[in-house]
Design a protein around this motif. Structure first.
Motif, short mmCIF file in Angstrom:
data_model
loop_
_atom_site.label_atom_id
_atom_site.label_comp_id
_atom_site.label_asym_id
_atom_site.label_seq_id
_atom_site.Cartn_x
_atom_site.Cartn_y
_atom_site.Cartn_z
N GLU A 104 0.85 -1.19 0.00
CA GLU A 104 0.00 0.00 0.00
C GLU A 104 0.88 1.24 0.00
OE1 GLU A 104 -2.31 0.30 3.54
OE2 GLU A 104 -0.62 -0.17 4.86
N GLN A 105 0.32 2.36 -0.44
CA GLN A 105 1.07 3.61 -0.45
C GLN A 105 0.73 4.44 0.78
OE1 GLN A 105 0.33 5.56 -4.23
NE2 GLN A 105 2.08 4.55 -5.17
N ILE A 106 1.77 5.01 1.40
CA ILE A 106 1.57 5.89 2.55
C ILE A 106 2.43 7.14 2.33
CG2 ILE A 106 1.12 3.99 4.14
CD1 ILE A 106 3.97 4.46 5.27
N TYR A 107 2.03 8.21 2.99
CA TYR A 107 2.83 9.43 2.95
C TYR A 107 3.74 9.41 4.16
CZ TYR A 107 4.14 14.31 2.36
OH TYR A 107 4.86 15.47 2.17
N GLN A 108 5.03 9.27 3.92
CA GLN A 108 5.99 9.09 5.00
C GLN A 108 6.70 10.40 5.32
OE1 GLN A 108 8.61 5.78 4.39
NE2 GLN A 108 9.97 6.33 6.08
N THR A 109 6.73 10.74 6.60
CA THR A 109 7.42 11.95 7.05
C THR A 109 8.57 11.65 8.00
OG1 THR A 109 5.82 12.23 8.86
CG2 THR A 109 5.36 13.38 6.81
N GLU A 110 8.61 10.46 8.56
CA GLU A 110 9.68 10.07 9.48
C GLU A 110 10.60 9.06 8.80
OE1 GLU A 110 7.78 8.55 12.95
OE2 GLU A 110 7.49 10.53 13.84
N PHE A 111 11.91 9.27 8.96
CA PHE A 111 12.90 8.41 8.32
C PHE A 111 13.98 8.07 9.35
CE2 PHE A 111 10.79 10.84 5.12
CZ PHE A 111 10.65 9.99 4.03
N THR A 112 14.43 6.82 9.30
CA THR A 112 15.40 6.33 10.29
C THR A 112 16.79 6.22 9.67
OG1 THR A 112 13.68 5.11 11.47
CG2 THR A 112 15.95 4.44 11.88
N SER A 113 17.79 6.62 10.43
CA SER A 113 19.17 6.48 9.98
C SER A 113 20.07 6.20 11.18
CB SER A 113 19.64 7.75 9.26
OG SER A 113 19.70 8.84 10.15
N ASN A 114 21.32 5.86 10.88
CA ASN A 114 22.29 5.58 11.94
C ASN A 114 22.95 6.88 12.42
OD1 ASN A 114 21.76 2.88 11.62
ND2 ASN A 114 23.61 2.45 10.44
N TYR A 115 23.43 6.84 13.65
CA TYR A 115 24.21 7.94 14.18
C TYR A 115 25.32 7.36 15.05
CZ TYR A 115 22.11 7.34 18.83
OH TYR A 115 21.73 6.84 20.04
N HIS A 116 26.34 8.16 15.31
CA HIS A 116 27.38 7.74 16.25
C HIS A 116 28.05 8.98 16.83
CE1 HIS A 116 30.15 8.48 12.84
NE2 HIS A 116 31.06 8.68 13.78
N PHE A 117 28.78 8.78 17.92
CA PHE A 117 29.57 9.85 18.53
C PHE A 117 31.05 9.55 18.35
CE2 PHE A 117 25.58 10.58 20.68
CZ PHE A 117 25.54 11.98 20.79
N SER A 118 31.83 10.60 18.19
CA SER A 118 33.28 10.49 18.09
C SER A 118 33.89 11.69 18.78
CB SER A 118 33.72 10.41 16.63
OG SER A 118 33.34 11.60 15.94
N HIS A 119 35.22 11.66 18.92
CA HIS A 119 35.91 12.80 19.53
C HIS A 119 36.79 13.44 18.47
CE1 HIS A 119 34.89 12.60 23.86
NE2 HIS A 119 34.46 11.43 23.46
N ASN A 120 36.32 14.59 17.98
CA ASN A 120 37.02 15.35 16.96
C ASN A 120 36.76 16.82 17.25
OD1 ASN A 120 38.10 16.51 14.69
ND2 ASN A 120 37.04 15.19 13.23
N SER A 121 37.73 17.46 17.90
CA SER A 121 37.54 18.83 18.38
C SER A 121 36.35 18.91 19.33
CB SER A 121 37.35 19.80 17.20
OG SER A 121 38.46 19.77 16.34
N GLY A 122 36.23 17.90 20.17
CA GLY A 122 35.11 17.82 21.09
C GLY A 122 34.27 16.59 20.80
N LEU A 123 33.20 16.45 21.56
CA LEU A 123 32.30 15.31 21.36
C LEU A 123 31.40 15.60 20.17
CD1 LEU A 123 31.35 12.58 22.50
CD2 LEU A 123 29.72 13.83 23.92
N ARG A 124 31.50 14.79 19.12
CA ARG A 124 30.82 15.05 17.85
C ARG A 124 29.72 14.03 17.59
NH1 ARG A 124 33.74 16.57 12.18
NH2 ARG A 124 34.47 18.21 13.58
N LEU A 125 28.53 14.55 17.27
CA LEU A 125 27.39 13.73 16.88
C LEU A 125 27.29 13.74 15.35
CD1 LEU A 125 24.65 12.23 17.17
CD2 LEU A 125 23.59 14.47 17.58
#
Length: 436
Positions: A104-125
């Motif tokens: 079925e077709q739906i109108y999608q407004t929310e999308f999921t993706s990956n994230y991570h934290f690293s240390h590069n000139s501070g704590l980076r998202l």
């Protein structure tokens, strides 16, 4: 005796090394452990919000205005993101557990993706997989090479004492932003911002008295810019939508008085300053080019020498460019049926090294001028796609001239063919052409 000195030196070095390692951090104080703890603490904080977080994304150093995003961190690695602006129709299974149930077709407004934290000139998202509501503003297809110049990486600056605000800096733009804990369902809030946008886009406001000056205001609703005029100054002030009105990213202060934003009244015919001191009528001009368009003609007898010179120079630039072409002698200005946004659009007339269907399009925004129903003003937003690469020099020439001569007046009188006259009050009516 010689060997005695060697062994004494070796023993001293060994004891010194042991003493050095005794002074180094260990256990919870070890550097890698501290870094890991910081990451886990911020991840736990992000996941602790039942409804997620809101973020006003400010692309392009604030020149475009802010975009409302909501972010819900559903695991240590995944986040679901929605925006006030982006959505698309997608096909999904009716029943994921039953392939035979079809789709079925739906109108999608929310999308999921990956994230991570690293240390590069501070704590980076970092959001490290493509997420359409977020990466829409950093996608290079929108005006090569930087798109809207939006961020998808952020440095965490600090967390408020109550844990409800996370202060961020965009790694690309260096803009200061805030991620705020949501207290309720974000869908209703985002829908509310859309209602405001629809109600105020392209409209002018009655003059505002601020700091002893009369200030003229008009709303570029797509670019999210408030056009402000007072004395001999003309300024653009970026804003973002709330579910009640608009809020300036940087307040406007004149003579000790400050304009922070405007709230749309229930009648949707007026707006009130956030301090409640002034109520201003909204006015939409006769030529609302956020919903309609004008065709500007540039051939002999239909335009002034000044206007013809502008268009002919653009043609000469394109014909002498690496990708040769000439354009039909008109420009479509505004919201045409076959372009997704209000724009300046050209059509090819004579093909050199370009294909027949080539149509350079540059997105613009338009607004009204209070008390002048036959006038409109325009600003540029962004170019989409490769046509910018192929036609950027000619297109930039036309854009800069169109913006320079704006605002424009469209005459009431028409001839038997339905033509109006477009003139520029800025240049004593020397720049003019027929429009339809």
């Amino acid at each position: 005796m010689h060997y005695y000195h060697i062994w004494s030196l070796a023993l001293a070095l060994a004891l010194g090394a042991c003493s050095q390692y005794e002074e180094m951090p260990s256990g919870k104080d070890y550097a890698a452990t501290v870094i890991t703890q910081q990451e886990q603490e911020i991840i736990s904080l992000l996941r602790s919000s039942e409804y997620g977080w809101s973020l006003i994304l400010i692309p392009d150093e604030g020149n475009h205005g802010g975009i409302n995003l909501s972010m819900k961190f559903i695991s240590d690695k995944e986040a679901t993101i929605a925006s006030e602006e982006y959505g698309e129709t997608v096909e999904v299974p009716k029943d994921p557990k039953n392939p035979g149930a079809g789709t079925e077709q739906i109108y999608q407004t929310e999308f999921t993706s990956n994230y991570h934290f690293s240390h590069n000139s501070g704590l980076r998202l970092t959001f490290d997989t493509y997420n359409k509501p977020l990466n829409y503003y950093s996608d290079p297809d929108w005006g090569l090479p930087n798109g809207y110049n939006g961020d998808y990486e952020f440095t965490v600056d600090k967390v408020s004492p109550d844990k409800d605000v996370i202060y961020l800096t965009g790694c690309r733009t260096n803009n200061k932003m805030q991620m705020i804990r949501l207290k309720g369902d974000t869908k209703a809030y985002l829908e509310g911002t859309k209602v405001i946008k629809q109600a105020v886009t392209g409209k002018a406001l009655a003059p505002l008295q601020l700091g002893g000056k009369q200030v003229a205001l008009s709303i570029f609703g797509l670019a999210r810019q408030l056009w402000v005029r007072y004395d001999d100054k003309s300024e653009l002030h970026p804003f973002y939508y709330t579910d009640e009105g608009i809020k300036l990213i940087k307040p406007l202060t004149l003579g000790g008085e400050t304009l922070e934003g405007l709230k749309l009244d229930k009648d949707k015919a007026t707006m009130t300053t956030l301090d409640g001191k002034s109520k201003l009528a909204l006015q939409l001009g006769k030529y609302d080019l956020t919903k309609d368009y004008l065709r500007l003609y540039f051939h002999q007898g239909y335009a002034s020498d000044q206007a013809l010179s502008v268009f002919n120079t653009a043609n000469d630039i394109q014909w002498s460019d690496t990708y040769k072409a000439k354009y039909k002698e008109f420009i479509d200005l505004g919201q045409t049926p076959d372009v997704s946004r209000p724009s300046m659009r050209l059509k090819i007339s004579e093909k050199g090294d370009l294909w027949d269907s080539f149509q350079p399009v540059y997105y613009l925004d338009f607004t009204s001028i209070y008390g002048e129903p036959n006038q409109f003003h325009t600003v540029r937003i962004i170019q989409y796609g490769l046509s910018y690469f192929y036609a950027r020099r000619a297109q930039e020439w036309l854009l800069e001239n169109l913006l320079y001569y704006s605002p424009y007046t469209v005459s009431e009188a028409t001839d038997g063919h339905g033509y109006h006259w477009l003139t520029s009050p800025k240049d004593n009516d020397e720049f003019w052409c027929k429009v339809q």
